[in-house]
Design a protein around this motif. Structure first.
Motif, PDB file in Angstrom:
ATOM      1  N   PHE A  20     -39.448 -57.572  13.443  1.00 51.37           N
ATOM      2  CA  PHE A  20     -40.385 -58.689  13.097  1.00 51.37           C
ATOM      3  C   PHE A  20     -40.846 -58.673  11.662  1.00 51.37           C
ATOM      4  O   PHE A  20     -40.949 -59.309  10.945  1.00 51.37           O
ATOM      5  CB  PHE A  20     -41.469 -58.722  13.811  1.00 51.37           C
ATOM      6  N   LEU A  21     -41.018 -57.312  11.277  1.00 53.12           N
ATOM      7  CA  LEU A  21     -41.704 -57.220   9.808  1.00 53.12           C
ATOM      8  C   LEU A  21     -40.316 -57.302   9.135  1.00 53.12           C
ATOM      9  O   LEU A  21     -40.715 -57.874   7.919  1.00 53.12           O
ATOM     10  CB  LEU A  21     -41.985 -55.540   9.662  1.00 53.12           C
ATOM     11  N   ALA A  22     -39.105 -57.170   9.179  1.00 58.78           N
ATOM     12  CA  ALA A  22     -37.937 -57.344   8.256  1.00 58.78           C
ATOM     13  C   ALA A  22     -38.145 -58.894   8.110  1.00 58.78           C
ATOM     14  O   ALA A  22     -37.712 -59.103   6.963  1.00 58.78           O
ATOM     15  CB  ALA A  22     -36.817 -56.689   9.052  1.00 58.78           C
ATOM     16  N   ASN A  23     -38.087 -59.529   9.256  1.00 58.15           N
ATOM     17  CA  ASN A  23     -37.921 -60.963   9.259  1.00 58.15           C
ATOM     18  C   ASN A  23     -39.073 -61.509   8.120  1.00 58.15           C
ATOM     19  O   ASN A  23     -38.860 -62.688   7.653  1.00 58.15           O
ATOM     20  CB  ASN A  23     -38.128 -61.552  10.538  1.00 58.15           C
ATOM     21  N   THR A  24     -40.277 -61.021   8.399  1.00 62.34           N
ATOM     22  CA  THR A  24     -41.307 -61.544   7.731  1.00 62.34           C
ATOM     23  C   THR A  24     -41.061 -61.537   6.256  1.00 62.34           C
ATOM     24  O   THR A  24     -41.262 -62.255   5.393  1.00 62.34           O
ATOM     25  CB  THR A  24     -42.658 -61.073   7.955  1.00 62.34           C
ATOM     26  N   VAL A  25     -40.594 -60.118   5.925  1.00 59.64           N
ATOM     27  CA  VAL A  25     -40.435 -59.748   4.409  1.00 59.64           C
ATOM     28  C   VAL A  25     -39.403 -60.777   3.763  1.00 59.64           C
ATOM     29  O   VAL A  25     -39.404 -61.413   2.686  1.00 59.64           O
ATOM     30  CB  VAL A  25     -39.735 -58.337   4.346  1.00 59.64           C
ATOM     31  N   VAL A  26     -38.202 -60.914   4.755  1.00 61.68           N
ATOM     32  CA  VAL A  26     -37.260 -62.128   4.148  1.00 61.68           C
ATOM     33  C   VAL A  26     -37.872 -63.216   3.866  1.00 61.68           C
ATOM     34  O   VAL A  26     -37.617 -64.164   3.122  1.00 61.68           O
ATOM     35  CB  VAL A  26     -36.072 -62.064   5.120  1.00 61.68           C
ATOM     36  N   SER A  27     -38.661 -63.829   5.023  1.00 64.40           N
ATOM     37  CA  SER A  27     -39.423 -65.065   4.831  1.00 64.40           C
ATOM     38  C   SER A  27     -40.162 -65.316   3.659  1.00 64.40           C
ATOM     39  O   SER A  27     -40.198 -66.373   3.077  1.00 64.40           O
ATOM     40  CB  SER A  27     -39.775 -65.458   6.165  1.00 64.40           C
ATOM     41  N   TRP A  28     -41.044 -64.216   3.465  1.00 62.65           N
ATOM     42  CA  TRP A  28     -42.037 -64.142   2.294  1.00 62.65           C
ATOM     43  C   TRP A  28     -41.399 -64.084   0.938  1.00 62.65           C
ATOM     44  O   TRP A  28     -41.949 -64.822  -0.011  1.00 62.65           O
ATOM     45  CB  TRP A  28     -43.166 -63.272   2.554  1.00 62.65           C
ATOM     46  N   PHE A  29     -40.408 -63.133   0.616  1.00 64.10           N
ATOM     47  CA  PHE A  29     -39.851 -63.035  -0.542  1.00 64.10           C
ATOM     48  C   PHE A  29     -38.723 -63.660  -0.700  1.00 64.10           C
ATOM     49  O   PHE A  29     -37.791 -63.466  -1.745  1.00 64.10           O
ATOM     50  CB  PHE A  29     -39.679 -61.492  -0.595  1.00 64.10           C
ATOM     51  N   ARG A  30     -38.149 -64.374  -0.083  1.00 61.28           N
ATOM     52  CA  ARG A  30     -36.888 -65.319  -0.098  1.00 61.28           C
ATOM     53  C   ARG A  30     -35.839 -64.458  -0.638  1.00 61.28           C
ATOM     54  O   ARG A  30     -34.885 -64.861  -1.481  1.00 61.28           O
ATOM     55  CB  ARG A  30     -37.304 -66.422  -1.039  1.00 61.28           C
ATOM     56  N   ILE A  31     -35.522 -63.335   0.016  1.00 61.17           N
ATOM     57  CA  ILE A  31     -34.364 -62.595  -0.078  1.00 61.17           C
ATOM     58  C   ILE A  31     -32.953 -63.311   0.265  1.00 61.17           C
ATOM     59  O   ILE A  31     -33.011 -63.801   1.244  1.00 61.17           O
ATOM     60  CB  ILE A  31     -34.322 -61.379   0.594  1.00 61.17           C
ATOM     61  N   GLY A  32     -32.186 -63.362  -0.716  1.00 63.51           N
ATOM     62  CA  GLY A  32     -30.917 -64.236  -0.544  1.00 63.51           C
ATOM     63  C   GLY A  32     -29.610 -63.475  -0.340  1.00 63.51           C
ATOM     64  O   GLY A  32     -28.470 -64.135   0.079  1.00 63.51           O
ATOM     65  N   SER A  33     -29.646 -62.285  -0.741  1.00 63.50           N
ATOM     66  CA  SER A  33     -28.438 -61.360  -0.871  1.00 63.50           C
ATOM     67  C   SER A  33     -28.631 -60.141   0.224  1.00 63.50           C
ATOM     68  O   SER A  33     -29.659 -59.545   0.264  1.00 63.50           O
ATOM     69  CB  SER A  33     -28.318 -60.929  -2.278  1.00 63.50           C
ATOM     70  N   THR A  34     -27.331 -59.875   0.959  1.00 65.54           N
ATOM     71  CA  THR A  34     -27.336 -58.796   2.021  1.00 65.54           C
ATOM     72  C   THR A  34     -27.051 -57.453   1.209  1.00 65.54           C
ATOM     73  O   THR A  34     -26.902 -56.507   1.880  1.00 65.54           O
ATOM     74  CB  THR A  34     -26.405 -59.308   2.829  1.00 65.54           C
ATOM     75  N   HIS A  35     -26.683 -57.530  -0.044  1.00 65.02           N
ATOM     76  CA  HIS A  35     -26.118 -56.212  -0.646  1.00 65.02           C
ATOM     77  C   HIS A  35     -27.164 -54.997  -0.728  1.00 65.02           C
ATOM     78  O   HIS A  35     -26.735 -54.105  -0.067  1.00 65.02           O
ATOM     79  CB  HIS A  35     -25.729 -56.587  -1.983  1.00 65.02           C
ATOM     80  N   LEU A  36     -28.351 -55.362  -1.060  1.00 66.86           N
ATOM     81  CA  LEU A  36     -29.369 -54.089  -0.971  1.00 66.86           C
ATOM     82  C   LEU A  36     -29.648 -53.712   0.397  1.00 66.86           C
ATOM     83  O   LEU A  36     -29.912 -52.421   0.687  1.00 66.86           O
ATOM     84  CB  LEU A  36     -30.555 -54.530  -1.905  1.00 66.86           C
ATOM     85  N   PRO A  37     -29.810 -54.713   1.372  1.00 66.80           N
ATOM     86  CA  PRO A  37     -30.345 -54.434   2.836  1.00 66.80           C
ATOM     87  C   PRO A  37     -29.021 -53.552   3.415  1.00 66.80           C
ATOM     88  O   PRO A  37     -29.438 -52.366   3.922  1.00 66.80           O
ATOM     89  CB  PRO A  37     -30.299 -55.694   3.336  1.00 66.80           C
ATOM     90  N   TYR A  38     -28.033 -54.011   3.115  1.00 69.19           N
ATOM     91  CA  TYR A  38     -26.653 -52.995   3.672  1.00 69.19           C
ATOM     92  C   TYR A  38     -26.817 -51.870   2.925  1.00 69.19           C
ATOM     93  O   TYR A  38     -26.286 -50.727   3.719  1.00 69.19           O
ATOM     94  CB  TYR A  38     -25.506 -53.870   3.325  1.00 69.19           C
TER      95      TYR A  38
END
Length: 776
Positions: free
Chosen positions: A644-662
């Motif tokens: 849930f926290l990860a989903n909230t971070v993506v929603s708030w900060f508009r993360i668009g790339s998967t490179h850093l998470p992976y």
């Protein structure tokens, strides 16, 4: 869609009718006896009645098909018509229902047949298939047949109760796997395996079909909101389901309460017509009656947070406890007056067996008993003159039963402190050292969690666990480990584990009253007087295990499979895996003709990797903080919170790339593997916090990757479907830990997440061909 369900129900109903016949023939083939003519006649009559019943069922479903189609379409309209303002609550409720129902089904199945108690993963995977298929159909099918969920659950209740309590045979109560030994449960023979796998196939279909409409409902509701918002509410609902199961477990409630709650939530979503509500409420009532039916009034059924305990009276008139349907514990009255007045010659031998660990020293002094159970070992320590006894028992229901029903009332003695805890956790935080540490006859009849093949007591019986117990001994203290050794290989394994835990010093092994006791002292100077053994009527087996050439592998914290003498690949599990894959394929071919979209593949690999990391996290957190049900529940809830926290971070900060998470995901997994390879972090408060961070970081970064993929425009229902199917495959891959160890799950997860990353990369369009090079 309804037609596909109808066809599957035909085969499932026919299998349900034939299964009792198959079970009886399996039992007869086991004994080699011939059926008398009267029995053959009864079976022939049953076969005729079964044929008539199938014809009636076939006719009934054909007549009901238009009604089911109409009700299913009305149910879909209800889901589509929920007001926007109530949509978050609807998503939260449906997600909570799916997870709470999943946990309830897995727990209930484990209380009926031994197989499901030792292999909860099977029930979990069948739930995943049903939910995953439901999500896939949520935006495609016109109907949501939610009114079938309660009848299908009731069908499963009736079938398993009939097979467990209605048939005078045990052919379906054996285990078809040969790699792990199981106390009190026989291994299946070839014809029995056919009957068992037929039962597993039927239960898989019934469970999957019951969960299919629930997954449809969840997916249909989530499609109406934006992806990240819908996923966030789904996670909160799942967390609510976990917390609700935590509550009903804390209160020791019975399945009638669990499924009563599920029925109320289902009825809340059912079509608001008088006919639909009446029919659904009737099935809910019938299911409740089945669950509440006193299948054996001579046994008191107690649902502890871990397992079903059946408490009754044994041949000696004292309490006997069964777990997972098999013998578990028996209370003895071994007081001086009772033994002297007994006519049973075995009474004195039993008394000597229980008191032996506390007679090794002149005074037993301060004693810790691991697996104190209903109190026999505690009473023996008190009779031997112990000054203080810490009685450690993980199951509060067993402790309470002993407190109330043991004739010597050992738990009422002021010298005794009853402690509800995991043994590993207790020894790490024990306030004192002990003259005597005694392991009672532990034999777990349940698993650590629904997502793991590790039994509840597995981490107690590892070299690391024995070393932690040794560290709590006084200078000349004694550690005694009693075990009902099933074969010489298991006895050899325990002997070598004790030897390794005591730095190469070989333990003294005593065969006593059908069990083996492994004994060693902290200073290595322990010697047992021959007169003591001869007076007790026991024999020494140290030389047998010392000279044993049986190849065994000792249990470690990375490979904690005590009941597997050798580290061998679980080949017999492959039959079950093949069955799961075949049934899953049948279900998906019946409902989904086309192949999944390539854009949804990242969610599949993310689900598979997440399942492996979750399994590793649950087992490791249980090892670090204690394998109690509270710790496991908190671990599961924490996993959902991280997502849930990860989903909230993506929603708030508009993360668009998967490179850093992976990137951070792979780095955190690699670091976790390195830490595990070097023995883990120290068992200090700071070390435990560090362990929690090491285990939670991959879950957080995996959640980031999932939410980023989701925000890229994927359909939420398709993403959830592929994710659940991936989780099912991850659950299957988890069995590799039985050979390679749990560290290997990190390696598997890294590969799966790499596939997730690569499959999520945008495909390059082919370069245009120059006009001059084009062929006409």
């Amino acid at each position: 869609m309804i037609r596909s369900i109808r066809l599957l129900l035909y085969s499932t109903f026919l299998g349900s009718l034939l299964l009792p016949l198959l079970a009886i023939f399996a039992s007869v083939s086991n004994t080699g006896a011939e059926l008398p003519a009267a029995a053959i006649l009864k079976l022939a009559v049953y076969a005729l009645v079964a044929l008539i019943a199938f014809a009636g069922f076939y006719y009934l479903l054909r007549r009901l098909e238009p009604y089911l189609v109409r009700e299913g379409m009305a149910q879909a309209a209800i889901a589509d018509g929920i007001a926007e303002s109530y949509l978050p609550i609807a998503i939260l409720s449906s997600a909570g229902l799916s997870l709470f129902l999943e946990l309830s089904v897995i727990r209930w199945q484990a209380t009926v047949l031994e197989f499901f108690a030792f292999y909860k993963n099977y029930g979990l995977l069948s739930c995943f298939v049903g939910l995953g298929l439901g999500y896939a159909l949520s935006s495609r099918a016109k109907e949501i047949p939610l009114n079938l969920t309660l009848p299908l659950l009731g069908w499963q209740f009736a079938l398993l109760y009939l097979l467990r309590y209605g048939l005078p045979v045990r052919s379906l109560r054996s285990i078809p796997f040969t790699e792990q030994l199981t106390m009190g449960v026989i291994a299946a023979k070839p014809f029995q395996m056919v009957a068992i796998y037929a039962l597993l196939a039927i239960i898989f279909l019934l469970t999957g079909l019951a969960f299919l409409p629930v997954g449809q409902l969840c997916g249909r509701l989530m499609e109406r909101k934006s992806q990240l918002s819908a996923y966030g509410w789904n996670l909160l609902g799942s967390l609510l389901g976990v917390l609700l199961m935590f509550l009903v477990s804390y209160l020791w409630t019975a399945p009638v309460v669990w499924f009563g709650i599920c029925s109320l939530v289902i009825l809340f979503f059912i079509v608001r017509s008088q006919q639909s509500l009446l029919i659904s409420a009737s099935f809910a009532t019938l299911a409740t009656i089945l669950l509440a039916w006193p299948v054996n009034p001579y046994w008191n059924r107690v649902y502890s947070p871990y397992q079903l305990l059946e408490i009754g009276t044994g041949e000696n008139g004292l309490m006997t406890i069964r777990a997972a349907g098999t013998y578990y514990q028996r209370v003895y009255n071994l007081s001086a007056d009772a033994v002297q007045g007994s006519k049973d010659p075995k009474q004195l031998q039993t008394k000597n067996y229980y008191e032996l660990p506390y007679r090794l020293l002149l005074e037993p002094g301060e004693v810790a008993i691991v697996g104190a159970g209903s109190g026999n070992d505690v009473a023996a320590a008190l009779r031997a003159g112990a000054s203080h006894v810490d009685a450690i028992e993980i199951d509060p229901a067993i402790l309470q039963a002993g407190r109330l029903n043991h004739p010597e009332k050992p738990y009422d003695d002021p010298r005794v402190q009853a402690i509800v805890n995991d043994a590993r956790s207790f020894f790490r935080n024990a306030p004192r050292k002990y003259d005597t540490i005694a392991y009672g006859l532990l034999d777990s009849h349940t698993l650590l969690s629904h997502a793991s093949s590790v039994r509840l007591d597995s981490f107690v019986y590892t070299v690391g666990g024995l070393r932690e117990a040794r560290s709590r001994l006084k200078e000349n203290g004694v550690l005694s480990l009693s075990f009902a050794v099933l074969n010489d290989a298991l006895g050899t394994k325990l002997y070598r584990m004790m030897t390794e835990a005591f730095d190469g010093r070989e333990p003294i092994c005593i065969f006593a009253d059908g069990n083996t006791i492994f004994i060693e002292s902290a200073d290595g100077k322990l010697s047992i007087r021959p007169a003591l053994l001869s007076g007790f009527g026991f024999g020494e087996r140290s030389s047998f295990y010392r000279d044993s050439v049986i190849p065994v592998d000792v249990s470690t914290d990375d490979w904690p499979f005590l009941y597997m003498p050798r580290r061998v690949y679980p080949v017999s599990y492959l039959v079950m895996v093949a069955l799961i894959l075949a049934l899953s394929t049948v279900l998906f071919r019946c409902f989904l003709g086309e192949r999944p979209q390539f854009s949804d593949l990242p969610f599949f690999f993310l689900g598979a990797g997440f399942m492996l990391v979750e399994t590793k996290a649950i087992t490791e957190l249980g090892l670090t903080f204690g394998n109690t049900w509270q710790v496991i529940a908190i671990a599961i809830a924490s996993i959902l919170v991280m997502a849930f926290l990860a989903n909230t971070v993506v929603s708030w900060f508009r993360i668009g790339s998967t490179h850093l998470p992976y990137l951070f995901l792979v780095l955190s997994l690699a670091f976790g593997w390195w830490v595990a390879s070097h023995g883990g972090l120290p068992s200090t408060p700071i070390g435990r916090i560090g362990t929690a961070l090491v285990l939670s970081c991959p879950l957080f970064f995996s959640g980031l990757a999932f939410s980023v993929h989701l925000s890229a425009g994927s359909r939420i229902s398709g993403a959830m479907s592929m994710n659940l199917l991936g989780a099912m495959c991850g659950g299957i891959l988890e069995y590799n830990a039985m050979y390679f160890g749990f560290r290997f799950l990190y390696v598997l997860a890294i590969f799966l997440y790499a596939f997730a990353f690569l499959s999520g990369l945008p495909l390059k369009s082919p370069a245009p061909v120059p006009a001059a090079d084009r062929q006409i």
